[in-house]
Design a protein around this motif. Structure first.
Motif, PDB file in Angstrom:
ATOM      1  N   GLU A   1       0.706  -1.084  -0.090  1.00 47.21           N
ATOM      2  CA  GLU A   1       0.044   0.091   0.063  1.00 47.21           C
ATOM      3  C   GLU A   1       0.773   1.282  -0.058  1.00 47.21           C
ATOM      4  O   GLU A   1       1.962   1.287   0.841  1.00 47.21           O
ATOM      5  CB  GLU A   1      -0.929   0.024   1.104  1.00 47.21           C
ATOM      6  CG  GLU A   1      -1.802   1.054   1.322  1.00 47.21           C
ATOM      7  CD  GLU A   1      -2.132   1.395   2.926  1.00 47.21           C
ATOM      8  OE1 GLU A   1      -2.530   0.469   3.580  1.00 47.21           O
ATOM      9  OE2 GLU A   1      -2.063   2.642   3.300  1.00 47.21           O
ATOM     10  N   ILE A   2       0.699   2.155  -0.803  1.00 44.90           N
ATOM     11  CA  ILE A   2       1.113   3.450  -0.812  1.00 44.90           C
ATOM     12  C   ILE A   2       0.167   4.719  -0.682  1.00 44.90           C
ATOM     13  O   ILE A   2       0.758   5.746  -0.138  1.00 44.90           O
ATOM     14  CB  ILE A   2       1.995   3.933  -2.122  1.00 44.90           C
ATOM     15  CG1 ILE A   2       1.171   3.829  -3.403  1.00 44.90           C
ATOM     16  CG2 ILE A   2       3.180   2.892  -2.160  1.00 44.90           C
ATOM     17  CD1 ILE A   2       1.556   4.496  -4.605  1.00 44.90           C
ATOM     18  N   ILE A   3      -0.987   4.415  -0.754  1.00 43.18           N
ATOM     19  CA  ILE A   3      -2.147   5.317  -0.750  1.00 43.18           C
ATOM     20  C   ILE A   3      -3.275   4.545   0.061  1.00 43.18           C
ATOM     21  O   ILE A   3      -3.680   3.455  -0.345  1.00 43.18           O
ATOM     22  CB  ILE A   3      -2.580   5.937  -2.094  1.00 43.18           C
ATOM     23  CG1 ILE A   3      -1.333   6.393  -2.982  1.00 43.18           C
ATOM     24  CG2 ILE A   3      -3.604   7.241  -1.908  1.00 43.18           C
ATOM     25  CD1 ILE A   3      -1.697   7.068  -4.282  1.00 43.18           C
ATOM     26  N   SER A   4      -4.114   5.585   0.894  1.00 37.58           N
ATOM     27  CA  SER A   4      -5.437   5.417   1.013  1.00 37.58           C
ATOM     28  C   SER A   4      -6.184   6.385   0.972  1.00 37.58           C
ATOM     29  O   SER A   4      -5.722   7.571   1.288  1.00 37.58           O
ATOM     30  CB  SER A   4      -5.609   4.576   2.684  1.00 37.58           C
ATOM     31  OG  SER A   4      -5.281   5.329   3.252  1.00 37.58           O
ATOM     32  N   GLY A   5      -7.387   6.065   0.400  1.00 36.27           N
ATOM     33  CA  GLY A   5      -8.240   7.591   0.131  1.00 36.27           C
ATOM     34  C   GLY A   5      -9.551   7.010   0.265  1.00 36.27           C
ATOM     35  O   GLY A   5     -10.084   5.778   0.325  1.00 36.27           O
ATOM     36  N   ALA A   6     -10.738   8.265   0.289  1.00 38.71           N
ATOM     37  CA  ALA A   6     -12.043   7.805   0.395  1.00 38.71           C
ATOM     38  C   ALA A   6     -12.782   9.034   0.119  1.00 38.71           C
ATOM     39  O   ALA A   6     -12.377  10.109   0.115  1.00 38.71           O
ATOM     40  CB  ALA A   6     -12.503   7.277   1.817  1.00 38.71           C
ATOM     41  N   GLN A   7     -14.218   8.830  -0.014  1.00 38.53           N
ATOM     42  CA  GLN A   7     -15.189   9.902   0.107  1.00 38.53           C
ATOM     43  C   GLN A   7     -15.262  10.105   1.597  1.00 38.53           C
ATOM     44  O   GLN A   7     -15.233   8.986   2.425  1.00 38.53           O
ATOM     45  CB  GLN A   7     -16.365   9.392  -0.550  1.00 38.53           C
ATOM     46  CG  GLN A   7     -17.452  10.615  -0.392  1.00 38.53           C
ATOM     47  CD  GLN A   7     -18.595  10.467  -1.211  1.00 38.53           C
ATOM     48  OE1 GLN A   7     -18.616   9.595  -2.278  1.00 38.53           O
ATOM     49  NE2 GLN A   7     -19.736  11.316  -0.737  1.00 38.53           N
ATOM     50  N   ARG A   8     -15.543  11.391   1.971  1.00 37.47           N
ATOM     51  CA  ARG A   8     -15.747  11.651   3.549  1.00 37.47           C
ATOM     52  C   ARG A   8     -17.170  11.698   4.036  1.00 37.47           C
ATOM     53  O   ARG A   8     -18.011  11.975   3.029  1.00 37.47           O
ATOM     54  CB  ARG A   8     -15.136  12.674   4.071  1.00 37.47           C
ATOM     55  CG  ARG A   8     -13.760  12.973   3.320  1.00 37.47           C
ATOM     56  CD  ARG A   8     -12.779  11.815   3.586  1.00 37.47           C
ATOM     57  NE  ARG A   8     -11.242  12.286   2.919  1.00 37.47           N
ATOM     58  CZ  ARG A   8     -10.458  11.370   2.933  1.00 37.47           C
ATOM     59  NH1 ARG A   8     -10.515  10.222   3.203  1.00 37.47           N
ATOM     60  NH2 ARG A   8      -9.331  12.066   2.422  1.00 37.47           N
ATOM     61  N   ILE A   9     -17.609  11.314   4.980  1.00 38.65           N
ATOM     62  CA  ILE A   9     -19.043  11.783   5.703  1.00 38.65           C
ATOM     63  C   ILE A   9     -19.147  13.287   5.773  1.00 38.65           C
ATOM     64  O   ILE A   9     -18.577  13.731   6.792  1.00 38.65           O
ATOM     65  CB  ILE A   9     -19.286  10.770   6.960  1.00 38.65           C
ATOM     66  CG1 ILE A   9     -19.302   9.513   6.655  1.00 38.65           C
ATOM     67  CG2 ILE A   9     -20.354  11.252   7.433  1.00 38.65           C
ATOM     68  CD1 ILE A   9     -19.337   8.766   7.822  1.00 38.65           C
ATOM     69  N   HIS A  10     -19.995  14.053   5.145  1.00 37.68           N
ATOM     70  CA  HIS A  10     -20.129  15.248   5.205  1.00 37.68           C
ATOM     71  C   HIS A  10     -21.579  15.646   5.883  1.00 37.68           C
ATOM     72  O   HIS A  10     -21.831  16.960   6.059  1.00 37.68           O
ATOM     73  CB  HIS A  10     -20.059  16.092   3.786  1.00 37.68           C
ATOM     74  CG  HIS A  10     -21.012  15.771   3.064  1.00 37.68           C
ATOM     75  ND1 HIS A  10     -20.951  14.542   2.318  1.00 37.68           N
ATOM     76  CD2 HIS A  10     -22.190  16.302   2.333  1.00 37.68           C
ATOM     77  CE1 HIS A  10     -22.155  14.452   1.338  1.00 37.68           C
ATOM     78  NE2 HIS A  10     -22.914  15.554   1.729  1.00 37.68           N
ATOM     79  N   VAL A  11     -21.991  14.646   6.242  1.00 36.51           N
ATOM     80  CA  VAL A  11     -23.457  14.758   7.061  1.00 36.51           C
ATOM     81  C   VAL A  11     -22.836  14.651   8.867  1.00 36.51           C
ATOM     82  O   VAL A  11     -22.589  13.716   9.152  1.00 36.51           O
ATOM     83  CB  VAL A  11     -24.378  13.699   6.727  1.00 36.51           C
ATOM     84  CG1 VAL A  11     -25.582  13.910   7.440  1.00 36.51           C
ATOM     85  CG2 VAL A  11     -24.583  13.583   5.082  1.00 36.51           C
ATOM     86  N   PRO A  12     -23.040  15.953   9.386  1.00 38.51           N
ATOM     87  CA  PRO A  12     -22.468  16.203  10.643  1.00 38.51           C
ATOM     88  C   PRO A  12     -22.946  14.902  11.705  1.00 38.51           C
ATOM     89  O   PRO A  12     -22.183  14.378  12.372  1.00 38.51           O
ATOM     90  CB  PRO A  12     -22.744  17.439  11.042  1.00 38.51           C
ATOM     91  CG  PRO A  12     -23.931  18.036  10.162  1.00 38.51           C
ATOM     92  CD  PRO A  12     -23.652  17.090   8.896  1.00 38.51           C
ATOM     93  N   ASP A  13     -24.326  14.776  11.665  1.00 41.06           N
ATOM     94  CA  ASP A  13     -24.923  13.580  12.755  1.00 41.06           C
ATOM     95  C   ASP A  13     -24.343  12.158  12.341  1.00 41.06           C
ATOM     96  O   ASP A  13     -24.015  11.624  13.299  1.00 41.06           O
ATOM     97  CB  ASP A  13     -26.534  13.706  12.675  1.00 41.06           C
ATOM     98  CG  ASP A  13     -27.061  15.132  12.919  1.00 41.06           C
ATOM     99  OD1 ASP A  13     -26.186  15.689  13.896  1.00 41.06           O
ATOM    100  OD2 ASP A  13     -28.281  15.465  12.852  1.00 41.06           O
ATOM    101  N   LEU A  14     -24.516  11.857  11.095  1.00 42.47           N
ATOM    102  CA  LEU A  14     -23.983  10.452  10.821  1.00 42.47           C
ATOM    103  C   LEU A  14     -22.254  10.595  11.156  1.00 42.47           C
ATOM    104  O   LEU A  14     -21.751   9.452  11.727  1.00 42.47           O
ATOM    105  CB  LEU A  14     -23.911  10.272   9.265  1.00 42.47           C
ATOM    106  CG  LEU A  14     -23.299   8.921   8.780  1.00 42.47           C
ATOM    107  CD1 LEU A  14     -23.975   7.616   9.373  1.00 42.47           C
ATOM    108  CD2 LEU A  14     -23.523   8.757   7.315  1.00 42.47           C
TER     109      LEU A  14
END
Ligand code: 4AD
Length: 467
Positions: free
Chosen positions: A390-403
């Motif tokens: 592994e050289i990278i890890s990535g993702a979409q983030r949770i942008h909904v505050p309560d979740l």
């Protein structure tokens, strides 16, 4: 007139010119009473300098002075460039300097803890020399790292850190061309940014604080601050407790965060464009450096495709199972051993050392990772691999505050310490995602090296905080 130049730049084009060079004594040798040779090294390049008393170019005292200089002493040499008939062995430059003057600049003590010529040998070279009955000391890693300023003088090490500098440069160049803004986030923060135990705690004027395990929280908050696309190059601190070949306690993080318009694959598109451009450029512009590394640490050129394969985690589990691997947890993470195994399978199937795996199980990812909309056991995330690591890890983030706060709580994070981060998403935030790259890992794996300490200038690991 006299021309100051660098040893690596002295070639046939300077034939018969008088040049001035500065370097370190690699070896000295007297032949009879009227001739001597000094091999001088600078930045991994070496040149043979000839002292000739018979031709009246230097005095007898000068010959004596030069051939008695201790290894690694720094000297300036003025002389005329000449091109010998036979090829020169034992120096990188295929021209000689007929010495006129030598000026001692700084003496090295005679008892050096490392002999640079020995430290620069390949394993095959050592075997051969030992068989031939030569006296030499195998320089082990601890000796190298304890005496890093000497170790850094080998041609391979010179090349490794030039490549590292180029990787950083290409990272910035590509992202700037794609409208990213360079940012700097704080390294002193109130709580852990990645969760887990690998955090250095400290006292911040009476308040508990941490060294940032990544720019994660603040790079996302910069997206809340409306920069749209950001990147950062900066130190990252991890209180790792294993002395693995690929974990440091401090490394350089190359981080990216960006708004997502439709799908998190837009983030993977950036990885694709960035790394293909980077590999192309390194292969084209760092030929000398790659050769120098290969000479000491032989490796195969990296295989990569114009379009990087993106395998789904489930597909990877299937591939491993079909290859007879039994201990794969379909909702867990990939171990180092599984990563390597996968690397071999992908190389066989797709003929590439560079590939991505996406949709990891949610349980294997940090709290801020967006779950898959159609199956929350998985997540909108990816890892990128080079030669099976592994050289990278990535993702979409949770942008909904309560979740986000629910996920953080479930992961045992102290909500108080990340309150400002969670609140940032209460003021209107676009979907966003990003990734983090370990600079030392990229260089290590691009060059097929076996230990991350080789690509860290002064490595910090669980056993080492000096030099
Ligand atoms: O996988 P990591 O922990 O992910 C993050 O830090 C996220 N905030 C990234 C993101 O934007 N989602 O670290 C990212 C990369 C790894 O892929 C690895 O290359 C490197 O950083 N890395 C290390 N390098 C050296 N020593 C260590 N202890 C490392 N830990 C991670």
């Amino acid at each position: 007139g006299r021309i100051w130049t660098e040893i690596g730049l002295v070639n046939e084009n300077l034939k018969d010119k008088t040049v001035l060079i500065r370097g370190r004594i690699q070896t000295t040798r007297a032949v009879g009473t009227k001739t001597g040779f000094v091999v001088l090294r600078e930045k991994g390049y070496t040149i043979q300098c000839v002292l000739n008393v018979t031709a009246n170019l230097v005095s007898q005292q000068m010959l004596k002075f030069a051939t008695s200089l201790s290894k690694e002493s720094h000297v300036d040499i003025e002389g005329i460039v000449s091109v010998p008939d036979a090829p020169i062995t034992g120096a990188t430059q295929q021209v000689e300097i007929q010495v006129r003057k030598i000026y001692g600049i700084s003496k090295a003590i005679p008892a050096l803890p490392i002999n640079i010529e020995d430290a620069a040998r390949s394993e095959a070279d050592i075997e051969e020399a030992l068989k031939a009955g030569k006296q030499l000391v195998r320089v082990n890693q601890d000796t190298r790292l304890n005496n890093r300023v000497l170790d850094l003088r080998t041609p391979a090490n010179q090349a490794i850190f030039r490549i590292q500098s180029e990787v950083e440069n290409l990272f910035r160049q590509y992202l700037l061309s794609q409208n990213f803004v360079g940012i700097h986030t704080p390294k002193l923060i109130a709580g852990s940014s990645e969760g887990g135990a690998s955090v250095f705690k400290l006292d911040y004027k009476g308040h508990p604080a941490c060294l940032a395990q990544s720019p994660q929280l603040h790079k996302q908050m910069s997206i809340c601050g409306d920069f749209g696309r950001v990147y950062e190059v900066g130190p990252v601190f991890r209180a790792e407790d294993s002395s693995s070949h690929r974990h440091l306690c401090e490394f350089i993080g190359l981080d990216v965060e960006m708004e997502i318009k439709e799908h998190y694959s837009e983030v993977m598109d950036i990885v694709d464009g960035l790394f293909i451009a980077m590999f192309d450029n390194l292969n084209e512009n760092c030929k000398k450096e790659l050769e120098a590394i290969k000479k000491q640490y032989p490796f195969e050129p990296l295989k990569y495709l114009r379009k990087t394969p993106r395998l789904a985690f489930e597909e990877v589990v299937q591939m491993l199972k079909e290859a007879g691997v039994e201990n794969v947890d379909p909702l867990g993470d990939l171990t180092t051993e599984l990563e390597r195994k996968l690397g071999k399978l992908v190389l066989e199937k797709y003929d590439t050392d560079f590939y991505m795996v996406q949709r990891f199980p949610a349980a294997a990812r940090p709290f801020y990772t967006m779950p898959c909309p159609f199956n929350p056991a998985y997540s909108c995330s990816f890892d990128v691999f080079l030669r099976g690591e592994e050289i990278i890890s990535g993702a979409q983030r949770i942008h909904v505050p309560d979740l986000l706060s629910t996920r953080a709580k479930d992961c045992g994070i102290d909500l108080k310490s990340i309150e400002a981060y969670i609140d940032s998403f209460r003021y209107g935030t676009a979907p966003h995602g990003g990734f983090g790259v370990g600079l030392e890992r990229v260089v290590m794996l691009f060059c097929g090296l076996n230990n991350i300490r080789k690509t860290s200038l002064f490595p910090r690991d669980p056993q080492r905080i000096t030099p």
